[in-house]
Design a protein around this motif. Structure first.
Motif, short mmCIF file in Angstrom:
data_model
loop_
_atom_site.label_atom_id
_atom_site.label_comp_id
_atom_site.label_asym_id
_atom_site.label_seq_id
_atom_site.Cartn_x
_atom_site.Cartn_y
_atom_site.Cartn_z
N ARG A 76 13.83 -3.73 -3.40
CA ARG A 76 13.10 -4.58 -2.44
C ARG A 76 12.51 -3.74 -1.33
N GLU A 77 13.29 -2.78 -0.81
CA GLU A 77 12.79 -1.93 0.27
C GLU A 77 11.62 -1.08 -0.21
N LYS A 78 11.72 -0.56 -1.41
CA LYS A 78 10.64 0.26 -1.97
C LYS A 78 9.38 -0.59 -2.18
N GLU A 83 3.81 -2.52 -0.31
CA GLU A 83 2.95 -3.63 0.12
C GLU A 83 2.46 -3.46 1.55
N ALA A 84 3.20 -2.75 2.37
CA ALA A 84 2.83 -2.62 3.79
C ALA A 84 1.66 -1.68 4.01
#
Length: 84
Positions: A76-78, A83-84
């Protein structure tokens, strides 16, 4: 007179919009916290197995679950970084 103040409609002053929602959700546990917890459970399981404790089985079952949650949080963090 005072009782009628409580009966007044709220109007639009309490309405929220989409811009009021925070962009970054806080409260997510980072992946390395799960990883450290799973490593502790693994070490504890080894120590308790050496002591022939039945509690070792609880640790042996919990450790892979912790590693699974660490993997999911890492994914999820990756994905959020891409996406950011």
């Amino acid at each position: 007179m005072m009782a009628t103040q409580f009966l007044k409609p709220a109007g639009l002053r309490f309405a929220t919009s989409q811009t009021d929602i925070p962009l970054k959700k806080k409260g997510k546990i980072p992946w390395y916290v799960y990883f450290i917890g799973a490593a502790i459970y693994t070490a504890l399981a080894g120590w308790l197995l050496a002591e022939s404790s039945p509690l070792a089985w609880v640790c042996l079952i919990s450790a892979p679950v912790g590693f699974f949650y660490a993997w999911g949080a890492w994914k999820r963090e990756k994905q959020n970084r891409v996406e950011a």
